[in-house]
Design an enzyme around this catalytic site. Structure first.
Site, PDB file in Angstrom:
ATOM      1  N   PRO A   1      11.198 -28.623  16.939  1.00  0.00           N
ATOM      2  CA  PRO A   1      11.605 -27.321  17.363  1.00  0.00           C
ATOM      3  C   PRO A   1      11.836 -27.535  19.021  1.00  0.00           C
ATOM      4  O   PRO A   1      10.820 -27.974  19.547  1.00  0.00           O
ATOM      5  CB  PRO A   1      10.706 -26.634  17.099  1.00  0.00           C
ATOM      6  CG  PRO A   1      10.067 -26.853  15.758  1.00  0.00           C
ATOM      7  CD  PRO A   1       9.812 -28.361  16.244  1.00  0.00           C
TER       8      PRO A   1
ATOM      9  N   ALA B   1       8.940 -36.756  23.389  1.00  0.00           N
ATOM     10  CA  ALA B   1       9.337 -37.485  22.271  1.00  0.00           C
ATOM     11  C   ALA B   1      10.471 -38.479  22.229  1.00  0.00           C
ATOM     12  O   ALA B   1      10.581 -39.512  21.803  1.00  0.00           O
ATOM     13  CB  ALA B   1       9.106 -36.629  20.987  1.00  0.00           C
TER      14      ALA B   1
ATOM     15  N   ASP C   1       1.147 -35.271  26.736  1.00  0.00           N
ATOM     16  CA  ASP C   1       2.051 -35.396  25.935  1.00  0.00           C
ATOM     17  C   ASP C   1       2.421 -36.686  25.455  1.00  0.00           C
ATOM     18  O   ASP C   1       2.311 -37.350  24.576  1.00  0.00           O
ATOM     19  CB  ASP C   1       3.332 -34.985  26.275  1.00  0.00           C
ATOM     20  CG  ASP C   1       3.319 -33.368  26.824  1.00  0.00           C
ATOM     21  OD1 ASP C   1       2.265 -32.883  26.642  1.00  0.00           O
ATOM     22  OD2 ASP C   1       4.379 -33.122  27.541  1.00  0.00           O
TER      23      ASP C   1
HETATM   24  N1  ADP Z   1      15.097 -30.851  20.771  1.00  0.00           N
HETATM   25  C1  ADP Z   1      15.753 -31.268  22.102  1.00  0.00           C
HETATM   26  N2  ADP Z   1      17.250 -31.979  22.085  1.00  0.00           N
HETATM   27  C2  ADP Z   1      17.504 -32.407  23.390  1.00  0.00           C
HETATM   28  N3  ADP Z   1      16.886 -32.257  24.548  1.00  0.00           N
HETATM   29  C3  ADP Z   1      16.003 -31.573  24.354  1.00  0.00           C
HETATM   30  C4  ADP Z   1      15.173 -31.083  23.268  1.00  0.00           C
HETATM   31  N4  ADP Z   1      13.966 -30.666  23.662  1.00  0.00           N
HETATM   32  C5  ADP Z   1      13.981 -31.058  25.068  1.00  0.00           C
HETATM   33  N5  ADP Z   1      15.063 -31.532  25.542  1.00  0.00           N
HETATM   34  C6  ADP Z   1      15.507 -31.799  26.889  1.00  0.00           C
HETATM   35  O1  ADP Z   1      14.366 -31.993  27.477  1.00  0.00           O
HETATM   36  C7  ADP Z   1      14.158 -30.987  28.664  1.00  0.00           C
HETATM   37  C8  ADP Z   1      12.637 -30.338  28.838  1.00  0.00           C
HETATM   38  O2  ADP Z   1      12.434 -29.738  27.743  1.00  0.00           O
HETATM   39  P1  ADP Z   1      10.893 -29.069  27.652  1.00  0.00           P
HETATM   40  O3  ADP Z   1      11.010 -27.712  28.286  1.00  0.00           O
HETATM   41  O4  ADP Z   1       9.952 -29.868  28.253  1.00  0.00           O
HETATM   42  O5  ADP Z   1      10.819 -28.964  26.153  1.00  0.00           O
HETATM   43  P2  ADP Z   1       9.517 -29.454  25.009  1.00  0.00           P
HETATM   44  O6  ADP Z   1       8.446 -28.165  25.039  1.00  0.00           O
HETATM   45  O7  ADP Z   1      10.101 -29.608  23.639  1.00  0.00           O
HETATM   46  O8  ADP Z   1       8.972 -30.746  25.599  1.00  0.00           O
HETATM   47  C9  ADP Z   1      15.375 -29.926  28.278  1.00  0.00           C
HETATM   48  O9  ADP Z   1      15.711 -29.221  29.461  1.00  0.00           O
HETATM   49  C10 ADP Z   1      16.188 -31.186  27.593  1.00  0.00           C
HETATM   50  O10 ADP Z   1      17.203 -31.390  28.469  1.00  0.00           O
HETATM   51  O1  LIG Z   2       1.572 -26.223  29.311  1.00  0.00           O
HETATM   52  C1  LIG Z   2       1.052 -27.202  28.789  1.00  0.00           C
HETATM   53  O2  LIG Z   2       0.037 -26.986  28.192  1.00  0.00           O
HETATM   54  C2  LIG Z   2       2.069 -28.502  28.784  1.00  0.00           C
HETATM   55  O3  LIG Z   2       3.402 -28.112  29.017  1.00  0.00           O
HETATM   56  C3  LIG Z   2       4.016 -29.246  29.006  1.00  0.00           C
HETATM   57  O4  LIG Z   2       4.520 -29.813  27.745  1.00  0.00           O
HETATM   58  P1  LIG Z   2       5.564 -28.890  26.999  1.00  0.00           P
HETATM   59  O5  LIG Z   2       5.679 -29.652  25.482  1.00  0.00           O
HETATM   60  O6  LIG Z   2       6.767 -29.392  27.441  1.00  0.00           O
HETATM   61  O7  LIG Z   2       5.424 -27.556  26.953  1.00  0.00           O
HETATM   62  C4  LIG Z   2       3.409 -30.602  29.953  1.00  0.00           C
HETATM   63  O8  LIG Z   2       4.454 -31.682  29.832  1.00  0.00           O
HETATM   64  C5  LIG Z   2       2.026 -30.914  29.561  1.00  0.00           C
HETATM   65  O9  LIG Z   2       1.651 -31.890  30.196  1.00  0.00           O
HETATM   66  C6  LIG Z   2       1.218 -29.533  29.752  1.00  0.00           C
HETATM   67  O10 LIG Z   2      -0.011 -29.818  29.313  1.00  0.00           O
HETATM   68 MG    MG Z   3       8.388 -31.200  27.641  1.00  0.00          MG
END
Ligand code: ADP
Ligand SMILES: O=C(O)[C@H]1O[C@H](OP(=O)(O)O)[C@H](O)[C@@H](O)[C@@H]1O
Ligand code: MG
Length: 369
Positions: free
Chosen positions: A128, A138, A181
């Site tokens: 998601p 990922a 992560d």
């Molecule tokens: N499901 C997705 N599909 C495509 N790009 C994504 C997706 N999730 C994250 N991204 C890319 O990664 C950037 C950072 O996402 P982030 O806020 O760290 O999300 P997450 O919590 O899922 O890691 C977004 O601005 C986008 O460019």
């Molecule tokens: O705030 C957190 O716990 C984490 O936030 C980011 O992860 P995300 O999946 O994008 O929310 C960050 O990359 C992590 O290092 C933090 O622990």
């Molecule tokens: Mg992220």
């Protein structure tokens, strides 16, 4: 003399096999977000969701946009605005490009020879979007694994260095993120991570210990379609920490200590203690970040779980929650009903076993081997 790690392998032909790698979502169980601040975390890699990256040898180097995540065609201007308001301007293309850049730069610096074959990269993900389940890393991690195999350099880039390179790809894009992560996604399984400054400065990585996944009690994942940008959530607190704000610095140390205490609790299977630590972790995050930055829906997810007596906290920076029911199955039923009523999805967590293969294990430096 050949440069360090010079490879005799020639470029793959256009008919060479397609390389595909998966990287799974992760849950920060304890200690996050202190990983961004020389702290400690316990995190696990989960089978429930994953990103897949596919590398196909090709004559030109191509980064293929995802048909829905990198949308550039809309049914109307309202559709475009709605999309940007909910998911922002960016998809995964920039992550693939940044990974290639960081990978090539690192190999050049280290004298690791790369053949001159080209490839097309495409990705898909069912993680998601932007829900604190590490969807971004990922995609980067799976891309990185494809590059390691395409260039046949898995043995030349030590496994403990890889999370930092994966993080550098996001740093390159200005995304504030931490190492937990990427460590969980590179190693798999359940990990205790210590990002103490001494190790980070001296070796460029923390101390990572794989724990037996059978130490974990049953855990539940609660999430909602509510994308939040982890970079945005983090930036104000990060600035205060950099400015030496005493409240942030001491609270972050306390968060890091929860992981240390949590390691003992897990090893002793003291799950009452684990529940207390998880709740404390979220309470400290809430005090540091404030409700406005965390978002009311995200806070409600934590509270729905707490109202049935479950322990709960964010998996990452917001969007998903990890919950533990100390009273067992009857409480799980209550939790499931409460989530359904609130419109949240809930799933039992399935942990990914260790992902390291023999080459990865041999690639570790003697400090960690
Ligand atoms: N499901 C997705 N599909 C495509 N790009 C994504 C997706 N999730 C994250 N991204 C890319 O990664 C950037 C950072 O996402 P982030 O806020 O760290 O999300 P997450 O919590 O899922 O890691 C977004 O601005 C986008 O460019
Ligand atoms: O705030 C957190 O716990 C984490 O936030 C980011 O992860 P995300 O999946 O994008 O929310 C960050 O990359 C992590 O290092 C933090 O622990
Ligand atoms: Mg992220």
């Amino acid at each position: 003399m050949k440069p360090n790690g010079s490879s005799s392998s020639s470029s793959p032909s256009l008919t060479s096999p397609i390389i595909e790698h998966k990287a799974f979502a992760r849950i920060g169980l304890l200690g996050n977000p202190s990983d961004v601040y020389y702290g400690r975390t316990i995190s696990l890699n989960i089978q429930n969701f994953w990103a897949t990256v596919r590398l196909q040898p090709s004559s030109d180097l191509q980064i293929l946009p995802h048909p829905t995540h990198d949308l550039v065609q809309f049914t109307s201007i309202s559709h475009l605005v709605n999309r940007l308001e909910n998911e922002g301007y960016y998809g995964g293309v920039r992550l693939l490009m940044a990974t290639c850049k960081v990978f090539k730069t690192y190999c050049k610096e280290q004298g690791i020879h790369l053949h001159d074959g080209n490839f097309s990269l495409s990705y898909d993900t069912n993680i998601p979007r932007q829900t604190g389940l590490s969807g971004s890393s990922a995609i980067v991690c799976a891309t990185f694994s494809c590059l390691l195999d395409f260039y046949k350099v898995r043995d030349k880039i030590a496994v403990e260095i890889r999370p930092q390179l994966i993080l550098n790809a996001e740093k390159e894009l200005g995304i504030v993120a931490g190492l937990q992560d990427r460590v969980a996604q590179v190693y798999g399984g359940l990990l205790y991570m210590d990002f103490n400054k001494e190790s980070m400065d001296k070796y460029g990585h923390g101390d990572y210990t794989q724990l037996d996944t059978s130490l974990l009690p049953p855990l539940y994942l609660i999430y909602a379609e509510n994308p939040s940008d982890s970079g945005k959530v983090h930036s104000a607190v990060r600035q205060r920490w950099l400015d030496g704000d005493e409240f942030i610095v001491s609270s972050m140390e306390e968060v890091a200590n929860l992981a240390l205490e949590g390691k003992t609790a897990l090893l002793e299977k003291d799950y009452a203690k684990l529940a207390t630590l998880m709740n404390r972790n979220f309470d400290l995050r809430r005090r540091m970040f404030g409700d406005a930055a965390l978002g009311s829906l995200n806070i409600e997810m934590v509270e729905v779980a707490r109202r049935v007596g479950a322990a709960s906290k964010f998996t990452g920076s917001g969007g998903a929650v990890v919950a533990f029911c100390p009273d067992g199955p009857s409480q799980v039923e209550l939790l499931t009903d409460a989530c359904k009523k609130a419109g949240f999805s809930i799933l039992p967590v399935k942990v990914v076993p260790s992902l390291l293969n023999e080459i990865d294990i041999r690639s570790q430096s003697s400090k960690n081997a």
